[in-house]
Write a protein that holds these residues in place. Structure first.
Motif, mmCIF file in Angstrom:
data_model
loop_
_atom_site.group_PDB
_atom_site.id
_atom_site.type_symbol
_atom_site.label_atom_id
_atom_site.label_comp_id
_atom_site.label_asym_id
_atom_site.label_seq_id
_atom_site.Cartn_x
_atom_site.Cartn_y
_atom_site.Cartn_z
ATOM 1 N N VAL A 60 -1.751 5.542 -2.064
ATOM 2 C CA VAL A 60 -2.781 5.354 -3.093
ATOM 3 C C VAL A 60 -4.011 4.654 -2.532
ATOM 4 O O VAL A 60 -5.152 5.058 -2.780
ATOM 5 C CB VAL A 60 -2.213 4.574 -4.292
ATOM 6 N N TYR A 61 -3.807 3.585 -1.763
ATOM 7 C CA TYR A 61 -4.930 2.786 -1.271
ATOM 8 C C TYR A 61 -5.457 3.259 0.084
ATOM 9 O O TYR A 61 -6.542 2.848 0.502
ATOM 10 C CB TYR A 61 -4.510 1.316 -1.172
ATOM 11 N N ASP A 67 2.396 3.428 -13.290
ATOM 12 C CA ASP A 67 1.030 3.797 -13.691
ATOM 13 C C ASP A 67 0.015 3.674 -12.561
ATOM 14 O O ASP A 67 -0.868 4.530 -12.423
ATOM 15 C CB ASP A 67 0.574 2.927 -14.866
ATOM 16 N N GLU A 68 0.120 2.608 -11.782
ATOM 17 C CA GLU A 68 -0.910 2.338 -10.781
ATOM 18 C C GLU A 68 -0.620 2.944 -9.415
ATOM 19 O O GLU A 68 -1.521 3.087 -8.590
ATOM 20 C CB GLU A 68 -1.102 0.820 -10.631
ATOM 21 N N LEU A 69 0.630 3.298 -9.176
ATOM 22 C CA LEU A 69 0.972 3.861 -7.865
ATOM 23 C C LEU A 69 1.590 5.252 -7.999
ATOM 24 O O LEU A 69 0.989 6.246 -7.600
ATOM 25 C CB LEU A 69 1.914 2.920 -7.113
ATOM 26 N N HIS A 70 2.777 5.332 -8.566
ATOM 27 C CA HIS A 70 3.530 6.586 -8.586
ATOM 28 C C HIS A 70 2.748 7.737 -9.231
ATOM 29 O O HIS A 70 2.679 8.838 -8.685
ATOM 30 C CB HIS A 70 4.848 6.362 -9.346
ATOM 31 N N ASP A 71 2.139 7.500 -10.389
ATOM 32 C CA ASP A 71 1.462 8.587 -11.097
ATOM 33 C C ASP A 71 0.144 8.987 -10.450
ATOM 34 O O ASP A 71 -0.462 9.991 -10.829
ATOM 35 C CB ASP A 71 1.214 8.194 -12.555
ATOM 36 N N LYS A 72 -0.307 8.219 -9.467
ATOM 37 C CA LYS A 72 -1.546 8.556 -8.759
ATOM 38 C C LYS A 72 -1.285 9.321 -7.464
ATOM 39 O O LYS A 72 -2.218 9.696 -6.765
ATOM 40 C CB LYS A 72 -2.345 7.288 -8.475
ATOM 41 N N TRP A 123 9.793 1.326 -0.487
ATOM 42 C CA TRP A 123 9.354 2.275 -1.519
ATOM 43 C C TRP A 123 7.966 1.889 -2.039
ATOM 44 O O TRP A 123 7.069 2.728 -2.126
ATOM 45 C CB TRP A 123 10.385 2.296 -2.637
ATOM 46 N N PHE A 124 7.806 0.608 -2.371
ATOM 47 C CA PHE A 124 6.505 0.117 -2.835
ATOM 48 C C PHE A 124 5.427 0.346 -1.782
ATOM 49 O O PHE A 124 4.339 0.861 -2.080
ATOM 50 C CB PHE A 124 6.579 -1.373 -3.168
ATOM 51 N N ALA A 125 5.721 -0.034 -0.545
ATOM 52 C CA ALA A 125 4.717 0.050 0.522
ATOM 53 C C ALA A 125 4.301 1.496 0.794
ATOM 54 O O ALA A 125 3.125 1.773 1.056
ATOM 55 C CB ALA A 125 5.247 -0.598 1.796
ATOM 56 N N THR A 126 5.258 2.420 0.730
ATOM 57 C CA THR A 126 4.931 3.833 0.952
ATOM 58 C C THR A 126 3.976 4.342 -0.121
ATOM 59 O O THR A 126 2.991 5.033 0.167
ATOM 60 C CB THR A 126 6.211 4.686 0.962
ATOM 61 N N MET A 127 4.264 3.998 -1.379
ATOM 62 C CA MET A 127 3.373 4.429 -2.466
ATOM 63 C C MET A 127 2.001 3.773 -2.345
ATOM 64 O O MET A 127 0.966 4.425 -2.525
ATOM 65 C CB MET A 127 4.002 4.104 -3.823
#
Length: 299
Positions: A34-35, A140-145, A26-30
């Protein structure tokens, strides 16, 4: 779902329920969304595994490591040890690392033991910046972007318009069961009062419980269809078919989550999004009416 804020429910579900590999993915997909090309995911394989990395941000030479055990108690007891055991290898694999970012699922923050361990590492490796992040970092840094399209890709079920399920979607699915099974149903007995603890008793995952709670907003469509049947036997046909299919899946050894989704598959004619949403509503109705899954035993 039309607004990005509509996806906050799905963020909360994933943060609260995912652990271990699921949380890492989940983290890696977001992060990849984003990046973009600045994020490099290392696939585990060979004697070096994933090189103690759940992702690398190239421009900042940041190595991300995720830790998401099944419970806060396990996090509190194991987080510091995990850092101490893995960090020397991280440095060995990534000699140019400038930032080490520890991403975790402990919403209450780092326990004292883990915080102390990070302080020890800061003193031992002064050239490296140590960061830790949990819910607020992920939100804030991943999901909302993420863009609306990326959110839909991340949460495929969000595209299901549960609230839009109408009689026209329910009718053909239940009519098919009546037609196919009308001459076969037996004398299966059914429960009448759903138990509030039924979701927990049947060992459904948080994701399945979420699907059921969401579908409950529209189960009255199924109730209106059944109430409108001129032949009362038609209702018994559907109940019998649902219960029989449920017991068949139990006998085959499927786990509760698989049973829920196979029951949804059973009532669908096609895989269109409208029918998938309708099937969730139908099975939730029969879950609450106690025709499928088990009720909590009366003590």
């Amino acid at each position: 779902m039309k607004n990005k804020s509509d996806f906050d429910l799905f963020f909360d579900l994933n943060f609260n329920s995912l652990n271990q590999t699921g949380f890492e993915q989940w983290f890696a997909t977001m992060a990849a969304c984003v990046y973009g090309g600045d994020f490099e995911l290392i696939k585990a394989g060979g004697p070096k595994g994933d090189k103690k990395s759940d992702g690398r941000r190239l421009s900042t030479e940041t190595i991300f490591q995720c830790y998401a055990p099944e419970s806060p108690a396990k996090f509190a007891s194991n987080a510091a040890t995990r850092m101490a055991d893995s960090f020397p290898e991280v440095v060995e694999f990534w000699p140019t690392m400038r930032v080490w970012h520890f991403v975790h699922n402990n919403d209450g923050g780092l326990p004292t033991s883990a915080s102390d361990k990070i302080e020890e590492l800061r003193k031992a490796y002064p050239s490296i910046k140590f960061l830790s992040g949990s819910r607020r970092f992920l939100k804030d840094e991943l999901h909302d972007k993420l863009s609306l399209q990326q959110l839909i890709h991340l949460y495929p079920k969000a595209a299901l318009n549960i609230e839009g399920v109408q009689m026209e979607h329910i009718r053909p699915l239940l009519k098919r069961i009546i037609t196919e099974r009308g001459k076969q149903f037996g004398s299966t007995e059914f429960g009448e009062i759903p138990d509030r603890a039924k979701l927990e008793f049947n060992r459904l995952s948080e994701a399945s419980k979420f699907d059921i709670r969401r579908a409950r907003s529209n189960v009255d469509v199924v109730g209106r269809f059944l109430d409108g049947q001129s032949n009362p036997a038609a209702v018994s046909v559907i109940q019998s078919a649902m219960r029989e299919k449920y017991l068949q899946l139990v006998d085959l050894g499927y786990d509760p989550d698989d049973i829920f989704f196979k029951l949804c598959d059973y009532v669908r004619n096609t895989a269109t999004s409208e029918e998938v949403a309708a099937s969730h509503v139908i099975i939730t109705y029969f879950f609450d009416s106690c025709d499928v899954f088990e009720n909590v035993p009366v003590s």
